[in-house]
Enzyme design. Structure first.
Site, mmCIF file in Angstrom:
data_model
loop_
_atom_site.group_PDB
_atom_site.id
_atom_site.type_symbol
_atom_site.label_atom_id
_atom_site.label_comp_id
_atom_site.label_asym_id
_atom_site.label_seq_id
_atom_site.Cartn_x
_atom_site.Cartn_y
_atom_site.Cartn_z
ATOM 1 N N GLY A 53 -14.547 15.464 13.955
ATOM 2 C CA GLY A 53 -14.882 16.720 12.804
ATOM 3 C C GLY A 53 -15.515 16.034 11.663
ATOM 4 N N SER A 54 -16.042 17.424 11.126
ATOM 5 C CA SER A 54 -16.542 16.925 9.372
ATOM 6 C C SER A 54 -15.654 16.217 8.489
ATOM 7 C CB SER A 54 -16.885 17.863 8.631
ATOM 8 O OG SER A 54 -17.275 18.914 10.331
ATOM 9 N N HIS A 56 -16.447 12.845 7.609
ATOM 10 C CA HIS A 56 -16.809 11.409 8.017
ATOM 11 C C HIS A 56 -18.357 10.893 7.243
ATOM 12 C CE1 HIS A 56 -12.648 11.080 9.563
ATOM 13 N NE2 HIS A 56 -13.140 12.018 10.838
ATOM 14 N N LYS A 104 -15.739 9.167 20.635
ATOM 15 C CA LYS A 104 -14.094 8.388 18.897
ATOM 16 C C LYS A 104 -13.419 8.928 20.168
ATOM 17 C CE LYS A 104 -15.542 10.209 15.322
ATOM 18 N NZ LYS A 104 -15.968 10.694 15.865
ATOM 19 N N ASP A 109 -10.820 14.681 20.360
ATOM 20 C CA ASP A 109 -12.202 14.611 20.943
ATOM 21 C C ASP A 109 -12.756 14.287 22.120
ATOM 22 O OD1 ASP A 109 -13.167 14.930 18.099
ATOM 23 O OD2 ASP A 109 -13.049 12.812 18.004
ATOM 24 N N HIS A 218 -8.743 9.581 9.160
ATOM 25 C CA HIS A 218 -8.103 10.647 8.864
ATOM 26 C C HIS A 218 -6.941 10.282 7.668
ATOM 27 C CE1 HIS A 218 -9.687 11.432 12.685
ATOM 28 N NE2 HIS A 218 -10.593 11.971 11.897
#
Length: 330
Positions: A53-54, A56, A104, A109, A218
């Site tokens: 996910g964006s 990070h 990850k 994912d 998150h």
């Protein structure tokens, strides 16, 4: 909501357009959400693909380039990329030497990279996968079966990337990546919650004057909440939590990582305290990296990652790297 954005729906696409403009050494496919080093595929070289996910940044797109990743797949904010992205990335970087997926340990994912691996293998590309699960704070969390993947992702991508750059075969690159993950442990602390563009408000409730020990990237809950602690006290807690789970006999790589909103002034001060604890515990530090590398949007806080290294791992860590987010030796 105070954010330097246009609308929440276009945040990732806008960021990718900006990355393309700033880094002509990368090929950025905004529509299909794939970032590839421009010279890919490199003859005889194992391709390294990661993603997530964006939110990070610079992980993962900022780690694409010589000496590190061949390609990255950015998902929506805090949302896994989809298998089509990974398939496109693998096809773009495969030179016939195979492709390593670095994943990850978050449920979305893992599922999507597994599905992509099957599709890529059907296309005749040799695939290997390595799961990063370095976080010692909790065993399971909101999005994870088992330990979460956090700061060790940088070490895995850097060392495996260096081995691939040397032309080492897929089996060896995979084995090194697994060794780095097995030798790494992390622990994170949040001083404030983060705010996603879509929600426009903090993702979890962290009252003023409290912190979250063991937070995920998150905003997932950690071990416990406490009243605000000093940098010295946080370093004691974080390093002790890591060393309860590992007993390094060799020197370690140390990453003191900011969560996105913690200035370097504070991170360097925190690093001084982390180094103090490691010295007290007899742990030798071979290399130290301080800065924002595996972030959580605008979260204030920090994480500590230790990776035990031998001479070969240290040599590969020191090898030249040239990416938007990490650069030395060139």
């Amino acid at each position: 909501m105070r954010m330097l954005i246009n609308v929440a729906e276009s945040v990732v696409a806008d960021a990718l357009r900006g990355m393309a403009a700033a880094h002509p050494e990368l090929t950025v496919d905004v529509d299909n959400r794939v970032v590839v080093r421009r010279d890919a595929p490199v003859a005889g070289k194992v391709g390294l693909v990661s993603g997530g996910g964006s939110g990070h940044e610079p992980l993962h797109g900022g780690f694409v380039g010589p000496g590190m990743l061949s390609a990255a797949c950015p998902g929506e904010v805090f949302t896994s990329p989809v298998p089509d992205q990974m398939v496109r990335a693998a096809a773009a970087v495969d030179s016939g030497a195979g492709v390593l997926f670095i994943v990850k340990n978050y449920t979305g994912d893992v599922l999507n990279f597994d599905m992509a691996a099957e599709l890529v293998e059907d296309e005749g590309i040799q695939i290997a996968k390595v799961l990063v699960d370095d976080d010692v704070a909790v065993t399971d969390s909101l999005y994870t079966a088992g330990r979460r993947g956090t700061g060790a992702t940088l070490f895995v991508e850097k060392i495996a990337g260096a081995a691939a750059e040397e032309g080492q075969p897929l089996e060896r690159v995979e084995a090194l990546a697994r060794q780095v993950n097995e030798n790494s442990r992390s622990f994170g602390v949040a001083l404030s919650a983060c705010t996603t563009p879509a929600k426009g408000s903090p993702t979890f409730d962290l009252p003023s004057g409290e912190l979250e020990l063991g937070v995920g990237i998150h905003g997932e809950p950690g071990r416990e909440r406490r009243a605000m602690m000093t940098s010295r006290e946080i370093a004691d807690f974080a390093v002790h939590a890591i060393l309860e789970d590992m007993n390094p006999r060799n020197p370690v790589l140390l990453l003191v990582n900011g969560m996105g909103a913690t200035p370097l002034l504070e991170l360097y001060g925190f690093n001084a305290e982390v180094q103090r604890v490691l010295t007290e515990r007899g742990v030798a530090v071979a290399r130290t990296l301080v800065g924002n590398y595996v972030t959580s949007l605008d979260m204030a806080g920090a994480s500590v990652t230790l990776c035990q290294v031998d001479g070969e791992l240290l040599r590969l860590y020191d090898a030249p790297v040239r990416t938007p987010g990490l650069r030395w030796g060139v």
